[in-house]
Design an enzyme around this catalytic site. Sequence first.
Site, mmCIF file in Angstrom:
data_model
loop_
_atom_site.group_PDB
_atom_site.id
_atom_site.type_symbol
_atom_site.label_atom_id
_atom_site.label_comp_id
_atom_site.label_asym_id
_atom_site.label_seq_id
_atom_site.Cartn_x
_atom_site.Cartn_y
_atom_site.Cartn_z
ATOM 1 C CG ASP A 1 -9.532 -52.827 -49.875
ATOM 2 O OD1 ASP A 1 -10.006 -52.278 -48.769
ATOM 3 O OD2 ASP A 1 -9.708 -54.086 -49.847
ATOM 4 C CB ILE A 2 -9.749 -47.538 -47.262
ATOM 5 C CG1 ILE A 2 -9.107 -46.270 -47.012
ATOM 6 C CG2 ILE A 2 -10.361 -48.114 -46.287
ATOM 7 C CD1 ILE A 2 -9.855 -45.087 -46.165
ATOM 8 C CG ASN B 1 -18.615 -49.579 -33.006
ATOM 9 O OD1 ASN B 1 -18.087 -49.473 -31.900
ATOM 10 N ND2 ASN B 1 -18.596 -50.554 -33.703
ATOM 11 N N GLY C 1 -18.475 -53.545 -41.956
ATOM 12 C CA GLY C 1 -18.185 -52.662 -42.984
ATOM 13 C C GLY C 1 -16.808 -52.133 -43.230
ATOM 14 C CB VAL C 2 -14.812 -49.405 -44.051
ATOM 15 C CG1 VAL C 2 -15.285 -48.311 -42.856
ATOM 16 C CG2 VAL C 2 -13.406 -48.969 -44.497
ATOM 17 C CG ASP C 3 -14.726 -50.655 -37.330
ATOM 18 O OD1 ASP C 3 -13.375 -50.907 -37.119
ATOM 19 O OD2 ASP C 3 -15.492 -50.704 -36.063
ATOM 20 C CB SER D 1 -21.956 -41.317 -41.137
ATOM 21 O OG SER D 1 -21.489 -41.327 -39.706
ATOM 22 C CB VAL E 1 -24.164 -49.469 -40.788
ATOM 23 C CG1 VAL E 1 -24.930 -49.877 -39.404
ATOM 24 C CG2 VAL E 1 -23.509 -50.782 -41.382
#
Length: 186
Positions: free
Chosen positions: A17-18, A31, A39-41, A130, A133
């Site tokens: 997990d970053i 985005n 997601g990760v964002d 990328s 999604v």
Amino acid sequence: MEAVGFLDGRVQVEVGDITAARVDAIVNAANSSLLGGGGVDGAIHLAGGPVILSACQRLRQTRFPDGLPTGEAVITPGGKLAAPWVIHTVGPIYHVAGKKAALLLGNCYRNVLDLALSRSLHTLAFPAISTGVYGFPREQAAQVVSHVLTERLLQPPLDSQIRQVRLIFFRQEDAEVFLENQTFPA
Ligand code: AR6
């Protein structure tokens, strides 16, 4: 999975997990709105808290009223994260970018590295930009990422500046696809 090293161990491929990474900056696959997403964002904003969103809103107001262009990168504080900084970059949407997709994905990694250099950061962690999604094929992404990192990390000025790049995959299978398709020198 044990971490796997390349470029004398300066690049490390791992599963995890970053948001928990202890590095100078973690990279966000954002985005262009910079205002969060899934997601990760979503995970980074959730773990880091509102300090990140406030800084992103300020960047929109001051420098990027129309959003951050694909391939570019900006930096904010990390809030409650272990990492003091987050570098946000916007990967290409694969089916929209067409022939430019690989160039634009490479630009994400190049611009993150350049920003790290300008801020005197030494250690970074990247997610697989990328490839969620935004639909970029994992096999092709592995080739682009290993090529750009090899080119940049072995040459001045980054050769003496960047000590560690961790490529953190959320799923073991994604790390395996990366390892099968990377082109780092042996
Ligand atoms: N740590 C590491 N990797 C993660 C984590 C995590 N905590 N969570 C997910 N991943 P994506 P994109 C992986 O879709 O394709 C967002 O909504 C995930 O398994 O997050 O660049 C943004 O706001 C995948 O391998 O990013 C944008 O709208 C990788 O991170 C859009 O998604 C990237 O998947 C960007 O799409």
